[in-house]
Design a protein around this motif. Sequence first.
Motif, mmCIF file in Angstrom:
data_model
loop_
_atom_site.group_PDB
_atom_site.id
_atom_site.type_symbol
_atom_site.label_atom_id
_atom_site.label_comp_id
_atom_site.label_asym_id
_atom_site.label_seq_id
_atom_site.Cartn_x
_atom_site.Cartn_y
_atom_site.Cartn_z
ATOM 1 N N LEU A 5 0.849 -1.182 0.000
ATOM 2 C CA LEU A 5 0.000 0.000 0.000
ATOM 3 C C LEU A 5 0.889 1.237 0.000
ATOM 4 C CD1 LEU A 5 -3.062 0.830 0.383
ATOM 5 C CD2 LEU A 5 -2.466 1.178 2.781
ATOM 6 N N GLU A 6 0.646 2.146 -0.928
ATOM 7 C CA GLU A 6 1.415 3.406 -0.943
ATOM 8 C C GLU A 6 0.453 4.581 -0.931
ATOM 9 O OE1 GLU A 6 3.260 4.506 -4.698
ATOM 10 O OE2 GLU A 6 2.118 2.971 -5.735
ATOM 11 N N MET A 7 0.852 5.659 -0.275
ATOM 12 C CA MET A 7 0.034 6.869 -0.308
ATOM 13 C C MET A 7 0.506 7.705 -1.487
ATOM 14 S SD MET A 7 -0.951 9.609 2.623
ATOM 15 C CE MET A 7 0.632 10.415 2.722
ATOM 16 N N VAL A 8 -0.428 8.090 -2.356
ATOM 17 C CA VAL A 8 -0.029 8.864 -3.539
ATOM 18 C C VAL A 8 -0.248 10.356 -3.353
ATOM 19 C CG1 VAL A 8 -0.255 6.960 -5.168
ATOM 20 C CG2 VAL A 8 -2.234 8.374 -4.732
ATOM 21 N N LEU A 9 -1.162 10.741 -2.464
ATOM 22 C CA LEU A 9 -1.448 12.156 -2.229
ATOM 23 C C LEU A 9 -2.002 12.296 -0.821
ATOM 24 C CD1 LEU A 9 -3.705 13.099 -5.280
ATOM 25 C CD2 LEU A 9 -1.448 14.084 -4.858
ATOM 26 N N ASN A 10 -1.883 13.487 -0.238
ATOM 27 C CA ASN A 10 -2.626 13.744 1.002
ATOM 28 C C ASN A 10 -3.085 15.192 1.005
ATOM 29 O OD1 ASN A 10 -3.803 13.772 3.462
ATOM 30 N ND2 ASN A 10 -1.987 13.186 4.639
ATOM 31 N N GLY A 273 -5.536 10.892 3.086
ATOM 32 C CA GLY A 273 -4.691 10.483 1.969
ATOM 33 C C GLY A 273 -5.414 9.614 0.950
ATOM 34 N N LEU A 274 -4.859 9.664 -0.267
ATOM 35 C CA LEU A 274 -5.293 8.775 -1.349
ATOM 36 C C LEU A 274 -4.240 7.686 -1.462
ATOM 37 C CD1 LEU A 274 -7.063 8.201 -3.951
ATOM 38 C CD2 LEU A 274 -5.429 9.661 -5.160
ATOM 39 N N PHE A 275 -4.670 6.434 -1.387
ATOM 40 C CA PHE A 275 -3.749 5.295 -1.379
ATOM 41 C C PHE A 275 -3.941 4.441 -2.634
ATOM 42 C CE2 PHE A 275 -4.304 6.597 2.966
ATOM 43 C CZ PHE A 275 -3.061 6.387 3.557
ATOM 44 N N ARG A 276 -2.916 3.620 -2.892
ATOM 45 C CA ARG A 276 -2.991 2.707 -4.035
ATOM 46 C C ARG A 276 -2.263 1.412 -3.686
ATOM 47 N NH1 ARG A 276 -0.444 5.394 -9.054
ATOM 48 N NH2 ARG A 276 1.405 5.157 -7.753
#
Length: 291
Positions: A5-10, A273-276
Motif C-alpha cells: 500500500l502506498e500513499m499517492v497524495l494527502n 490520503g489517497l492510497f494505491r
Amino acid sequence: MNGNLEMVLNVAIVGEGASWDEDNDLLYWIDIDGKKVHIYNPATKKDREIDVGQYIGAIVPRKSGGAVVALHNGFYFLDLESEKLTFICDPENDKPNNRFNDGKCDVRGRFLAGTMPLDEKDPTGSLYCLEVDHSVRKLISDVTISNGIAWSPDNKIMYYIDTRTKRVDAFDYDVESGNISKRRTVVKIPENAGGPDGMTSDSEGMIWVAHWGGWQVSRWDPYTGKQIDAIHVPVERVSSCVFGGVNLDELYITTARRGLSKDELKKQPDAGGLFRIKVGIKGMPTYKYAG
Ligand code: CA
C-alpha cells in the motif's frame, strides 16, 4: 495481494467517490467537505482540483466527454475544460437538509446516486437513478446514509450499502429496465470493524468494501457471505475504493480526516490520503454516463 500500500497524495478533508476514466487513464475523486472534484493523473503524478461550491457526493465520467456530478443540490454536468456546471435536475429540491452522497453508473450508462440527511440521523434519504434521457426515478426509500454501489460481472446482481445498516444488501438487477427486486442481505460487517462505506467489485465477482471507522478495505464473497481478505489502511476513516491503472488491477483507496482531534491526527498523519495497492486481481471497470 501482491503489492504494498502506498500513499499517492494527502490533500483532502473527506476523500471519497473514486472512479476511473479508462480512456484517459485518470482517477476522478472528490473531497466532500472541501467541495472539490480532484483529477489525478498517475502518469504525471499531478492532481488537479475543481471547486464545485457545494457538497459533492459522486463524480462519474460521461461518454460524450466531461463528467456528471451529484452535488448537495442535485445532478449537474461538469465540463472539464471550462469547469462550468450545468444543472440537470434535483429530485429532492423539497429537502434542503439532504445532500447527495455516493453514486456509480451501471453498464448501460444510467447514473445511480443516493442521498442522506446532513445530520445523518433519520432515514430520509433515497437511492435515485438518473436515466440516460435525464429523467430521474427513485429506486430505494428510507435510506439513512446511501453509500457504496457495485454490480456482479454479469450485471444481474446489484450490491448496495446503507452505512447505518452495517450490511451489504443485494438485489436482482434487470439491465434492460434498470429495475431492482428481491432485496436480501449478503454481507454483515462484524462488530468493531466500522461502518461499510464505498464499494467496488472485481472480475471474479467478489466485492471490496471500505470501512469508515474500521482501518481497512475488506474483500468478500457475496455468494457465501464470507470475508476473503483485508487491506489494512493506516487511517481510521476509509471511505471508498475503485480499480484503476492501465490493467485495472490497482485498487485506489480514499480516506478522510474529518472530525479527528489533534491527538488522533498525530496517530494517523495520513488521514485524508489517497492510497494505491496492486492487488493482482482485475477489477470491474467504471462505467460512464451515457446521457
Ligand atoms: Ca461514502
